[in-house]
Write a protein that holds these residues in place. Structure first.
Motif, PDB file in Angstrom:
ATOM      1  N   ASP A   3       0.760  -1.152  -0.027  1.00  0.00           N
ATOM      2  CA  ASP A   3      -0.122  -0.098   0.070  1.00  0.00           C
ATOM      3  C   ASP A   3       0.802   1.120   0.189  1.00  0.00           C
ATOM      4  O   ASP A   3       0.498   2.100  -0.770  1.00  0.00           O
ATOM      5  CB  ASP A   3      -0.991   0.186   1.259  1.00  0.00           C
ATOM      6  CG  ASP A   3      -1.900  -1.130   1.028  1.00  0.00           C
ATOM      7  OD1 ASP A   3      -2.179  -1.628   0.032  1.00  0.00           O
ATOM      8  OD2 ASP A   3      -2.451  -1.521   2.254  1.00  0.00           O
ATOM      9  N   LEU A   4       1.859   1.355   0.886  1.00  0.00           N
ATOM     10  CA  LEU A   4       2.806   2.427   0.828  1.00  0.00           C
ATOM     11  C   LEU A   4       3.388   2.620  -0.618  1.00  0.00           C
ATOM     12  O   LEU A   4       3.515   3.737  -1.182  1.00  0.00           O
ATOM     13  CB  LEU A   4       4.127   2.087   1.804  1.00  0.00           C
ATOM     14  CG  LEU A   4       5.200   3.282   2.158  1.00  0.00           C
ATOM     15  CD1 LEU A   4       4.446   4.333   2.364  1.00  0.00           C
ATOM     16  CD2 LEU A   4       6.181   2.938   2.800  1.00  0.00           C
ATOM     17  N   ILE A   5       3.920   1.562  -1.356  1.00  0.00           N
ATOM     18  CA  ILE A   5       4.558   1.995  -2.422  1.00  0.00           C
ATOM     19  C   ILE A   5       3.495   2.225  -3.549  1.00  0.00           C
ATOM     20  O   ILE A   5       3.807   3.079  -4.456  1.00  0.00           O
ATOM     21  CB  ILE A   5       4.993   0.443  -2.941  1.00  0.00           C
ATOM     22  CG1 ILE A   5       6.188   0.088  -2.093  1.00  0.00           C
ATOM     23  CG2 ILE A   5       5.629   0.497  -4.602  1.00  0.00           C
ATOM     24  CD1 ILE A   5       6.868  -1.284  -2.198  1.00  0.00           C
ATOM     25  N   ALA A   6       2.210   1.709  -3.427  1.00  0.00           N
ATOM     26  CA  ALA A   6       1.250   2.360  -4.381  1.00  0.00           C
ATOM     27  C   ALA A   6       0.969   3.603  -4.066  1.00  0.00           C
ATOM     28  O   ALA A   6       0.926   4.392  -5.079  1.00  0.00           O
ATOM     29  CB  ALA A   6      -0.200   1.325  -4.147  1.00  0.00           C
ATOM     30  N   ARG A   7       0.959   4.125  -2.888  1.00  0.00           N
ATOM     31  CA  ARG A   7       0.723   5.562  -2.397  1.00  0.00           C
ATOM     32  C   ARG A   7       1.650   6.392  -2.930  1.00  0.00           C
ATOM     33  O   ARG A   7       1.601   7.513  -3.652  1.00  0.00           O
ATOM     34  CB  ARG A   7       0.554   5.575  -1.076  1.00  0.00           C
ATOM     35  CG  ARG A   7      -1.084   5.387  -0.559  1.00  0.00           C
ATOM     36  CD  ARG A   7      -0.868   5.887   0.711  1.00  0.00           C
ATOM     37  NE  ARG A   7      -0.054   5.362   1.608  1.00  0.00           N
ATOM     38  CZ  ARG A   7      -0.001   5.127   2.866  1.00  0.00           C
ATOM     39  NH1 ARG A   7      -1.082   5.574   3.437  1.00  0.00           N
ATOM     40  NH2 ARG A   7       1.094   4.637   3.523  1.00  0.00           N
ATOM     41  N   LEU A   8       2.924   5.722  -3.031  1.00  0.00           N
ATOM     42  CA  LEU A   8       4.241   6.558  -3.439  1.00  0.00           C
ATOM     43  C   LEU A   8       4.118   6.934  -4.864  1.00  0.00           C
ATOM     44  O   LEU A   8       4.700   7.835  -5.342  1.00  0.00           O
ATOM     45  CB  LEU A   8       5.463   5.947  -3.017  1.00  0.00           C
ATOM     46  CG  LEU A   8       5.806   6.098  -1.668  1.00  0.00           C
ATOM     47  CD1 LEU A   8       7.082   5.174  -1.173  1.00  0.00           C
ATOM     48  CD2 LEU A   8       5.843   7.631  -1.062  1.00  0.00           C
ATOM     49  N   LYS A   9       3.713   5.671  -5.804  1.00  0.00           N
ATOM     50  CA  LYS A   9       3.591   5.934  -7.034  1.00  0.00           C
ATOM     51  C   LYS A   9       2.532   6.916  -7.529  1.00  0.00           C
ATOM     52  O   LYS A   9       2.888   7.335  -8.630  1.00  0.00           O
ATOM     53  CB  LYS A   9       3.288   4.376  -7.696  1.00  0.00           C
ATOM     54  CG  LYS A   9       4.441   3.371  -7.717  1.00  0.00           C
ATOM     55  CD  LYS A   9       3.852   2.182  -8.370  1.00  0.00           C
ATOM     56  CE  LYS A   9       4.826   0.954  -8.014  1.00  0.00           C
ATOM     57  NZ  LYS A   9       4.796  -0.211  -8.947  1.00  0.00           N
ATOM     58  N   THR A  10       1.735   7.333  -6.772  1.00  0.00           N
ATOM     59  CA  THR A  10       0.759   8.211  -7.136  1.00  0.00           C
ATOM     60  C   THR A  10       1.343   9.764  -6.936  1.00  0.00           C
ATOM     61  O   THR A  10       0.818  10.488  -7.655  1.00  0.00           O
ATOM     62  CB  THR A  10      -0.410   8.288  -6.523  1.00  0.00           C
ATOM     63  OG1 THR A  10      -0.278   8.087  -5.039  1.00  0.00           O
ATOM     64  CG2 THR A  10      -0.919   6.707  -6.791  1.00  0.00           C
ATOM     65  N   ARG A  11       2.202   9.937  -6.297  1.00  0.00           N
ATOM     66  CA  ARG A  11       2.928  11.303  -6.065  1.00  0.00           C
ATOM     67  C   ARG A  11       3.806  11.560  -7.395  1.00  0.00           C
ATOM     68  O   ARG A  11       4.228  10.772  -7.982  1.00  0.00           O
ATOM     69  CB  ARG A  11       3.777  11.138  -4.820  1.00  0.00           C
ATOM     70  CG  ARG A  11       2.866  10.893  -3.565  1.00  0.00           C
ATOM     71  CD  ARG A  11       3.565  10.914  -2.300  1.00  0.00           C
ATOM     72  NE  ARG A  11       2.742  10.670  -1.177  1.00  0.00           N
ATOM     73  CZ  ARG A  11       2.759  11.232   0.105  1.00  0.00           C
ATOM     74  NH1 ARG A  11       3.868  12.011   0.250  1.00  0.00           N
ATOM     75  NH2 ARG A  11       2.110  10.798   0.938  1.00  0.00           N
ATOM     76  N   PRO A  12       3.895  12.964  -7.340  1.00  0.00           N
ATOM     77  CA  PRO A  12       4.776  13.359  -8.284  1.00  0.00           C
ATOM     78  C   PRO A  12       6.365  12.969  -8.333  1.00  0.00           C
ATOM     79  O   PRO A  12       6.761  12.901  -7.188  1.00  0.00           O
ATOM     80  CB  PRO A  12       4.724  15.097  -8.193  1.00  0.00           C
ATOM     81  CG  PRO A  12       3.692  15.497  -7.209  1.00  0.00           C
ATOM     82  CD  PRO A  12       3.376  14.212  -6.474  1.00  0.00           C
ATOM     83  N   LEU A  13       7.061  13.261  -9.578  1.00  0.00           N
ATOM     84  CA  LEU A  13       8.385  12.824  -9.181  1.00  0.00           C
ATOM     85  C   LEU A  13       9.444  13.263  -8.371  1.00  0.00           C
ATOM     86  O   LEU A  13       9.983  12.831  -7.782  1.00  0.00           O
ATOM     87  CB  LEU A  13       8.892  12.531 -11.029  1.00  0.00           C
ATOM     88  CG  LEU A  13      10.261  12.001 -10.816  1.00  0.00           C
ATOM     89  CD1 LEU A  13      10.232  10.652 -10.745  1.00  0.00           C
ATOM     90  CD2 LEU A  13      10.733  12.345 -12.465  1.00  0.00           C
ATOM     91  N   PRO A  14       9.008  14.748  -8.368  1.00  0.00           N
ATOM     92  CA  PRO A  14      10.059  15.136  -7.277  1.00  0.00           C
ATOM     93  C   PRO A  14      10.059  14.982  -5.900  1.00  0.00           C
ATOM     94  O   PRO A  14      10.924  14.886  -5.225  1.00  0.00           O
ATOM     95  CB  PRO A  14       9.674  16.810  -7.535  1.00  0.00           C
ATOM     96  CG  PRO A  14       9.227  16.821  -8.900  1.00  0.00           C
ATOM     97  CD  PRO A  14       8.470  15.635  -9.040  1.00  0.00           C
TER      98      PRO A  14
END
Length: 103
Positions: A3-14
């Motif tokens: 879930d943490l990885i999935a939430r991180l993937k939704t954030r912008p690249l910077p």
């Protein structure tokens, strides 16, 4: 964790890069703290060194290393020096004599 990885993937690249740098810095700091604590606990800082050798002040690093390493029991080995005249020899090897190691 997924879930943490999935939430991180939704954030912008910077933002993801900033999080990655912070995680790497945190892991590095953790390793440094563990190393420093173990070094202090084992006496590496301010304690007696593992090998004590009396070395004259004008001796260089190689001489200090040789002073610590014990000499062999038998003195059967003798040092030798071979002088090669550079005018008559060459370090160049003809292409037929080369060994090619394929990678």
């Amino acid at each position: 964790m997924t879930d943490l990885i999935a939430r991180l993937k939704t954030r912008p690249l910077p933002v993801r890069r900033r999080i990655a740098i912070a995680a790497a810095a945190g892991a590095t700091a953790l390793v440094a703290v563990v190393w420093f604590t173990a070094s202090v606990a084992l006496g590496s800082f301010g304690g007696a060194p593992a090998v004590m050798a009396t070395v004259p002040k004008n001796q260089n690093l190689a001489g200090a290393a040789a002073a610590v390493i014990p000499a062999p029991a038998d003195d059967s080995s003798t040092a030798g020096l071979t002088i090669i005249e550079t005018a008559t020899s060459s370090t160049l090897v003809s292409s037929a004599d080369r060994t090619i190691i394929p990678f």
